[in-house]
Scaffold this motif. Structure first.
Motif, PDB file in Angstrom:
ATOM      1  N   ALA A 175       6.664 -41.379  -1.988  1.00 20.46           N
ATOM      2  CA  ALA A 175       6.860 -40.898  -3.355  1.00 20.46           C
ATOM      3  C   ALA A 175       7.773 -39.677  -3.369  1.00 20.46           C
ATOM      4  O   ALA A 175       8.617 -39.528  -4.264  1.00 20.46           O
ATOM      5  N   TYR A 176       7.615 -38.809  -2.380  1.00 16.36           N
ATOM      6  CA  TYR A 176       8.482 -37.621  -2.279  1.00 16.36           C
ATOM      7  C   TYR A 176       9.942 -38.032  -2.117  1.00 16.36           C
ATOM      8  O   TYR A 176      10.839 -37.485  -2.775  1.00 16.36           O
ATOM      9  N   GLU A 177      10.171 -39.032  -1.246  1.00 12.05           N
ATOM     10  CA  GLU A 177      11.543 -39.476  -1.009  1.00 12.05           C
ATOM     11  C   GLU A 177      12.140 -40.122  -2.256  1.00 12.05           C
ATOM     12  O   GLU A 177      13.300 -39.864  -2.603  1.00 12.05           O
ATOM     13  N   ARG A 178      11.353 -40.963  -2.945  1.00 13.25           N
ATOM     14  CA  ARG A 178      11.862 -41.606  -4.165  1.00 13.25           C
ATOM     15  C   ARG A 178      12.197 -40.572  -5.229  1.00 13.25           C
ATOM     16  O   ARG A 178      13.256 -40.655  -5.870  1.00 13.25           O
ATOM     17  N   THR A 179      11.331 -39.586  -5.421  1.00 12.57           N
ATOM     18  CA  THR A 179      11.578 -38.551  -6.425  1.00 12.57           C
ATOM     19  C   THR A 179      12.794 -37.708  -6.062  1.00 12.57           C
ATOM     20  O   THR A 179      13.627 -37.390  -6.916  1.00 12.57           O
ATOM     21  N   THR A 180      12.899 -37.380  -4.789  1.00 11.04           N
ATOM     22  CA  THR A 180      14.039 -36.577  -4.339  1.00 11.04           C
ATOM     23  C   THR A 180      15.350 -37.315  -4.565  1.00 11.04           C
ATOM     24  O   THR A 180      16.325 -36.747  -5.065  1.00 11.04           O
ATOM     25  N   ARG A 181      15.377 -38.586  -4.185  1.00 12.80           N
ATOM     26  CA  ARG A 181      16.612 -39.366  -4.382  1.00 12.80           C
ATOM     27  C   ARG A 181      16.957 -39.493  -5.865  1.00 12.80           C
ATOM     28  O   ARG A 181      18.132 -39.487  -6.236  1.00 12.80           O
TER      29      ARG A 181
END
Length: 471
Positions: free
Chosen positions: A78-84
């Motif tokens: 979820a962190y990676e998706r939000t960051t991207r």
């Protein structure tokens, strides 16, 4: 790009002041070049400037809000998706000013753009046909054309517009409101600087599109051929816009000459060849393991493109100014003989460069695919059979079989068989990259590719299936 644009604003703020400069004098792009000259009126480049100023705080706000939301998430996915997601929004906001700038030539030159559209489409088709095996997806190819036409033109045009705006103040810093400048000297100096600005910033704007693909979509770059195709597509989009702009600036006779130069005899040269060199650098870097070597390859690609672009502009400017001292041709001989000869001399080396690299790249890819496709056929999974390998390695044979499918079963069969071949070649390319330790995290899994191929084969009409194994 954002930082370079900011540097132009700083230079403009620091320029010497003329008497009588009026509102927003620190924003030179909104003022006439020299006091007493007519106001150029509304231009989309003005809107582009203000969009740039607005984009900076908006991008900063998205950065702060997005990073805070990402840090609040405990799950790594979820962190990676939000960051991207918020990084994508930041990039999009920062790129907005450049397509806005490109609206200026679009709105003013729509007739000439329509005239240049068929030849540009033909150039993009030729670029696409350079790939004889695994190919860049069509949507990515067209995206690069759009990048060159909008981002490349907008960024390069912005840099040159700033130069023409503030350079006069530096060249004639003591000009008073009543003095008459040496216009010829001013234009000579400005045009000389514009040659350099065009070579550096136009190539940078076009080439950064290839850089985006290299960083985010590297799985679609197989070798030097893929890089050249992406770079050439960006150059074709830029040439499309520039051709219409130059045609609109001249009368009918000169406009036809510009079309002949840029959309006929020079269609596969010029901007297309310059940016193909940048793409070649990224394509070579794709297959290098050493980070320093990758950096050198990319830097050399940009260096060759920028130097070639600048030298081409400088040589043509010199040739146009002095050819009457050497020849006395009529307009017909000048257009049909001297101009193509000059283009052959000035742009031919870069065309030869990308042609040789494409030929070598296709040979290397064919050799690698031959090994990997035979190895895949030996696994017995059925995605690629031994009888299909010779067909996959012969582009002419693939086309012949697809045309047979078209004649026998219609357009759907032609399309479906092409999808099977493309998926099989993509599987071979994935194995090739794995054997060379060139895999990227975003690359599709080989087993997933096999399943996709079997699904596509299952969709083929029964009469079409035997065509796959004809050797």
């Amino acid at each position: 790009m954002t930082a370079l644009y900011a540097s132009q604003i700083v230079i403009d703020i620091l320029r010497p002041r003329y008497e009588g400069e009026y509102a927003h004098e620190w924003v030179g792009i909104l003022n006439p070049l020299i006091p007493g000259m007519p106001d150029p009126g509304f231009g989309w480049y003005e809107v582009s400037f203000w969009a740039y100023l607005v984009a900076l705080p908006v991008a900063a706000a998205i950065w702060l809000i997005g990073s805070r939301q990402a840090r609040a998430l405990s799950e790594s996915a979820a962190y990676e998706r939000t960051t991207r997601r918020w990084q994508g929004w930041v990039i999009g906001v920062l790129l907005i000013p450049y397509p806005i700038f490109a609206l200026d030539p679009i709105t003013k030159n729509i007739t000439f753009l329509l005239l240049c559209l068929p030849s540009t489409a033909y150039a993009v088709w030729l670029v696409h046909r350079m790939q004889r095996y695994a190919r860049v997806p069509g949507w990515l190819l067209l995206t690069m054309v759009g990048w060159g036409a909008l981002i490349g033109v907008g960024f390069g045009g912005s840099m040159i517009q700033w130069w023409f705006d503030y350079s006069g103040n530096f060249f004639f810093p003591d000009l008073s409101g009543s003095a008459i400048p040496d216009v010829g000297k001013l234009l000579a100096r400005q045009n000389a600087g514009a040659l350099l600005f065009a070579g550096v910033f136009e190539e940078l704007g076009k080439g950064l599109g290839v850089a985006f693909c290299y960083l985010l979509l590297r799985r679609y770059i197989d070798n030097v051929v893929s890089g050249i195709v992406l770079g050439a597509a960006s150059g074709a989009g830029f040439n499309f816009m520039e051709s219409a702009t130059y045609m609109a600036q001249h009368n009918a006779a000169k406009a036809s000459s510009e079309y002949f130069t840029r959309q006929s005899v020079g269609l596969m040269a010029g901007h297309l060849a310059f940016t193909a060199a940048i793409g070649a650098g990224f394509g070579i870097a794709r297959q290098l393991a050493d980070p320093a070597a990758r950096g050198r390859a990319i830097a050399c690609g940009f260096g060759i493109a920028m130097a070639g672009h600048f030298c081409n502009n400088a040589f043509f400017a010199f040739f146009d100014n002095h050819k009457q001292d050497w020849f006395s041709p009529g307009n017909t001989v000048d257009t049909l003989v001297l101009l193509p000869l000059a283009m052959f001399l000035f742009q031919g080396p870069l065309v030869l460069l990308y042609v040789v690299l494409v030929r070598r790249g296709n040979k290397d890819q064919a050799a690698g695919l031959a090994v990997e496709l035979r190895a895949e056929a030996a696994t017995g999974f059925g995605a690629v059979t031994a009888a299909e390998v010779p067909v996959l390695l012969r582009p002419g044979r693939r086309l012949y079989l697809r045309l047979r499918a078209l004649r026998r079963d219609g357009l759907g069969a032609y399309r479906d068989l092409g999808r099977v071949y493309a998926a099989q070649l993509r599987l071979g390319a994935a194995r090739w990259h794995r054997s060379r330790d060139e895999c990227v995290p975003t690359a599709p899994d080989e087993q997933a590719l096999r399943e996709q191929i079997m699904h596509l084969k299952g969709q083929l009409a029964a009469p079409v299936r035997p065509l796959q194994v004809v050797s």
